[in-house]
Design an enzyme around this catalytic site. Structure first.
Site, PDB file in Angstrom:
ATOM      1  CG  ASN A 118      -7.554   7.153  -4.526  1.00 24.40           C
ATOM      2  OD1 ASN A 118      -6.429   6.685  -4.602  1.00 24.40           O
ATOM      3  ND2 ASN A 118      -8.558   6.504  -3.976  1.00 24.40           N
ATOM      4  CE1 TYR A 119      -5.521   8.421   2.757  1.00 24.11           C
ATOM      5  CE2 TYR A 119      -3.673   6.919   2.423  1.00 24.11           C
ATOM      6  CZ  TYR A 119      -4.531   7.596   3.277  1.00 24.11           C
ATOM      7  OH  TYR A 119      -4.402   7.446   4.635  1.00 24.11           O
TER       8      TYR A 119
ATOM      9  CB  ALA B 295       1.106   7.246 -23.878  1.00 23.74           C
TER      10      ALA B 295
ATOM     11  CG  HIS C 270      -4.140  -4.377 -20.400  1.00 24.10           C
ATOM     12  ND1 HIS C 270      -4.500  -5.175 -21.455  1.00 24.10           N
ATOM     13  CD2 HIS C 270      -3.940  -3.144 -20.924  1.00 24.10           C
ATOM     14  CE1 HIS C 270      -4.504  -4.463 -22.573  1.00 24.10           C
ATOM     15  NE2 HIS C 270      -4.172  -3.234 -22.271  1.00 24.10           N
TER      16      HIS C 270
ATOM     17  CE1 TYR D 213      -7.259   1.497  -6.422  1.00 29.90           C
ATOM     18  CE2 TYR D 213      -6.385   3.725  -6.663  1.00 29.90           C
ATOM     19  CZ  TYR D 213      -7.159   2.803  -5.977  1.00 29.90           C
ATOM     20  OH  TYR D 213      -7.836   3.185  -4.842  1.00 29.90           O
TER      21      TYR D 213
ATOM     22  CG  ASP E 271     -25.319 -28.111  19.342  1.00 32.17           C
ATOM     23  OD1 ASP E 271     -26.466 -28.578  19.192  1.00 32.17           O
ATOM     24  OD2 ASP E 271     -24.493 -28.580  20.143  1.00 32.17           O
TER      25      ASP E 271
ATOM     26  CD  GLU F 105     -28.327 -38.830  27.711  1.00 35.38           C
ATOM     27  OE1 GLU F 105     -27.375 -38.622  26.927  1.00 35.38           O
ATOM     28  OE2 GLU F 105     -29.503 -38.503  27.449  1.00 35.38           O
TER      29      GLU F 105
ATOM     30  NE  ARG G 140      -9.935  -2.076  -2.265  1.00 35.08           N
ATOM     31  CZ  ARG G 140      -9.082  -1.148  -1.837  1.00 35.08           C
ATOM     32  NH1 ARG G 140      -8.137  -0.672  -2.645  1.00 35.08           N
ATOM     33  NH2 ARG G 140      -9.195  -0.680  -0.611  1.00 35.08           N
TER      34      ARG G 140
ATOM     35  CB  ALA H 217      -1.623  -0.953 -20.340  1.00 31.43           C
TER      36      ALA H 217
END
EC number: 2.7.7.23
Length: 459
Positions: A385-386, A422, A362, A365, A102, A154, A332, A379
Site C-alpha cells: 500500500n505504500y 497462490a 496467519h 499484512y 499532587d 511542620e 493498528r 497465509a
C-alpha cells in the site's frame, strides 16, 4: 452557603527530575491534577481556582475552561499560593476547600465527608488528617487534653515530643472563606523554611478563640502526596488495585489484580475476563463476555461482546461482537473488524475496514484496505500500500479467496467471488467471478540437479 475550591498546582516538583510540572505526571491514565479535579467535583463547588506557576500553560490546558486560574510566579509556600486566589474569592461567603494537585488518591467521598464535618461542627477551619505508621516528613497535628486541635507543626519545626505524634496533616483543608483571607494577612516567613505556611492560619484562628477541627481519613493511602517517582509508583499501585476492585464488584473477572493495568476511564462489561499482564489504556471500552488473555495490550479500543483477544495489541480500533484476534496479532489505528471476523497469529491490520466473517488466519499484512464479507486471506498475503511517498487503497469484494503468498499491489480492486492463485503478484484489477494468476510458469529441467554440489553423485 456555597462551596469553593483552590487547587495548588504551581510547583515544579524538583524531586521528580522531570521537565513536566509535577501535577502533570499521570496515574492510571490521567494526570494527578485531573484526579484531584474529579474528586473535588463531589463538593459541588461554585468556583474552582487553580494556582499555576511552573509551565503554567501546560497545566492550564489540562483543565481548560473548567477552572479559573491564578499565577504564582514565586514559590514562597502554601500560604503564599492561596494568597494568589484572593482576587477571585476573598469577598465570597461560603466554605473553601484547599487541596494540593499532587494528591491523586484522595476520593470525592472523603472530600464530601470533610465538608459535611466542617459545616456540621461549625468550624472556621477543618484539617483533613490521617494516622501514619511513619510520620517523618509530615506536619503533625497537636491536640490538647480535650482532644482539640491546637496547632500544626511542620517536621523541621517540631520538637522531640511533637515528632512522636502519629496524626499527620494531609495538606487538605476547609476554611470559612472570608476568615481564611483575613488570616492570611497576618502570616509571615519566620520559620525554618522561610516560607508562608498555610498552616499558620490555624494558630491565628486558635489565638482568636475560633473553632478549629480535624476530620481523620479512614484510609491513609488517600493522603499520599507524590513528590518523587517512588511515590508516583506507589500511587499507581494503589489506584490500579482500586480500579480492578471496582470492575470485579461490577461483575468482571480480573484474574490477578496485581498484574492488571487498567486505566481509570476504561469500561468493561459483565462476565468479561481479564487475564494476568493485560493492559487497558485510555478510553478503551470492553463489552460483555469478552476474554482478554495474558499479554494483551489495548489502547483507546472499542471492543464488543463475546470477543476473544489472545496476547495481541489493539490500538484505536473497533472490534465488533464475536471477533477473535490473535495470538500475536497487531490491530493498528483506524481499523474496524465486523462481526465474526477472525484475525489470527502474526497478522497485522492497519487503517482497514474488514467485513463480517472474513478470516486472515496467519502471517498476513492488510493495510489501507476495504474488505467485504466472507473473504479468506491465505497465509503470507501482503497488501502493498505504500510506494515510499503515498498510501494507496486496496478494495476487495465479498466471498473472495486470496491464495497463500499473494502480493496485492495497490491501488487495486478485486471483485466479488473472485480468487487469486497462490504465489501471485496482483497488479491489475480483478473482475467479479474471476481468477487472477500472476506468477511465472513452473519449468522442470530433468537431470539438472545432478550437477549441483548437494547431489549425492557430487560427494
Amino acid at each position: 452557603m456555597s462551596n469553593y475550591a483552590i487547587i495548588l498546582a504551581a510547583g515544579k516538583g524538583t524531586r521528580m527530575k522531570s521537565d513536566l510540572p509535577k501535577v502533570m505526571h499521570k496515574v492510571s491514565g490521567i494526570t494527578m491534577l485531573e484526579h484531584v479535579f474529579r474528586s473535588v467535583q463531589a463538593i459541588e463547588p461554585s468556583k474552582i481556582v487553580t494556582v499555576i506557576g511552573h509551565k503554567a500553560e501546560l497545566v492550564r490546558d489540562v483543565l481548560g475552561d473548567k477552572s479559573e486560574f491564578v499565577m504564582q510566579t514565586e514559590q514562597l509556600g502554601t500560604g503564599h499560593a492561596v494568597m494568589m486566589a484572593e482576587e477571585e474569592l476573598a469577598t465570597s461567603k461560603g466554605h473553601t476547600l484547599v487541596i494540593a494537585g499532587d494528591t491523586p488518591l484522595i476520593t470525592g467521598e472523603s472530600l464530601k465527608n470533610l465538608i459535611d464535618f466542617h459545616v456540621n461542627h461549625k468550624n472556621v477551619a477543618t484539617i483533613l488528617t490521617a494516622d501514619a505508621a511513619n510520620p517523618f516528613g509530615y506536619g503533625r497535628i497537636i491536640r490538647n487534653s480535650d482532644d482539640e486541635v491546637t496547632k500544626i507543626v511542620e517536621q523541621k519545626d517540631a520538637n522531640d515530643f511533637e515528632q512522636q505524634v502519629k496524626e499527620i496533616n494531609t495538606g487538605t483543608y476547609v476554611f470559612d472563606n472570608q476568615s481564611l483571607f483575613e488570616a492570611l494577612k497576618d502570616i509571615n516567613t519566620n520559620n525554618a523554611q522561610g516560607e508562608y505556611y498555610l498552616t499558620d492560619v490555624i494558630g491565628i484562628f486558635k489565638e482568636a478563640g475560633k473553632k478549629v477541627g480535624a476530620y481523620k481519613l479512614r484510609d491513609f493511602d488517600e493522603s499520599l502526596g507524590v513528590n518523587d517517582r517512588v511515590a508516583l509508583a506507589t500511587a499507581e499501585k494503589v489506584m490500579r488495585h482500586r480500579i480492578a476492585r471496582q470492575h470485579m464488584v461490577n461483575g468482571v473477572t480480573v484474574v490477578n489484580p496485581d498484574s492488571a493495568y487498567i486505566d481509570i476511564d476504561v469500561e468493561i462489561g459483565e462476565e468479561s475476563v481479564i487475564e494476568p499482564n493485560v493492559t487497558l489504556k485510555g478510553q478503551t471500552k470492553i463489552g460483555k463476555g469478552t476474554l482478554l488473555t495474558n499479554g494483551s495490550y489495548l489502547v483507546d479500543a472499542q471492543v464488543g461482546n463475546d470477543v476473544t483477544i489472545t496476547n495481541s495489541m489493539v490500538e484505536e480500533s473497533i472490534i465488533s461482537d464475536g471477533v477473535t484476534v490473535g495470538p500475536y496479532a497487531h490491530i493498528r489505528p483506524g481499523t474496524s473488524l465486523a462481526k465474526g471476523v477472525h484475525i489470527g497469529n502474526f497478522v497485522e491490520v492497519k487503517g482497514s475496514q474488514i467485513g463480517e466473517n472474513t478470516k486472515a488466519g496467519h502471517l498476513t499484512y492488510i493495510g489501507n484496505a476495504e474488505v467485504g464479507c466472507d473473504v479468506n486471506f491465505g497465509a503470507g498475503t501482503i497488501t502493498v500500500n505504500y510506494d515510499g511517498q503515498n498510501k494507496f487503497k486496496t478494495e476487495i469484494g465479498s466471498n473472495v479467496f486470496i491464495g497463500s503468498n499473494s502480493t496485492l499491489i495497490a491501488p487495486l480492486e478485486i471483485g466479488d467471488n473472485a480468487l487469486t492463485a497462490a504465489g501471485s503478484t496482483i497488479t491489475d484489477n480483478v473482475p467479479i467471478d474471476s481468477i487472477a494468476i500472476g506468477r511465472g510458469r513452473q519449468v522442470n529441467k530433468e537431470g539438472y540437479a545432478n550437477k549441483k554440489p548437494h547431489h549425492p553423485s557430487q560427494k
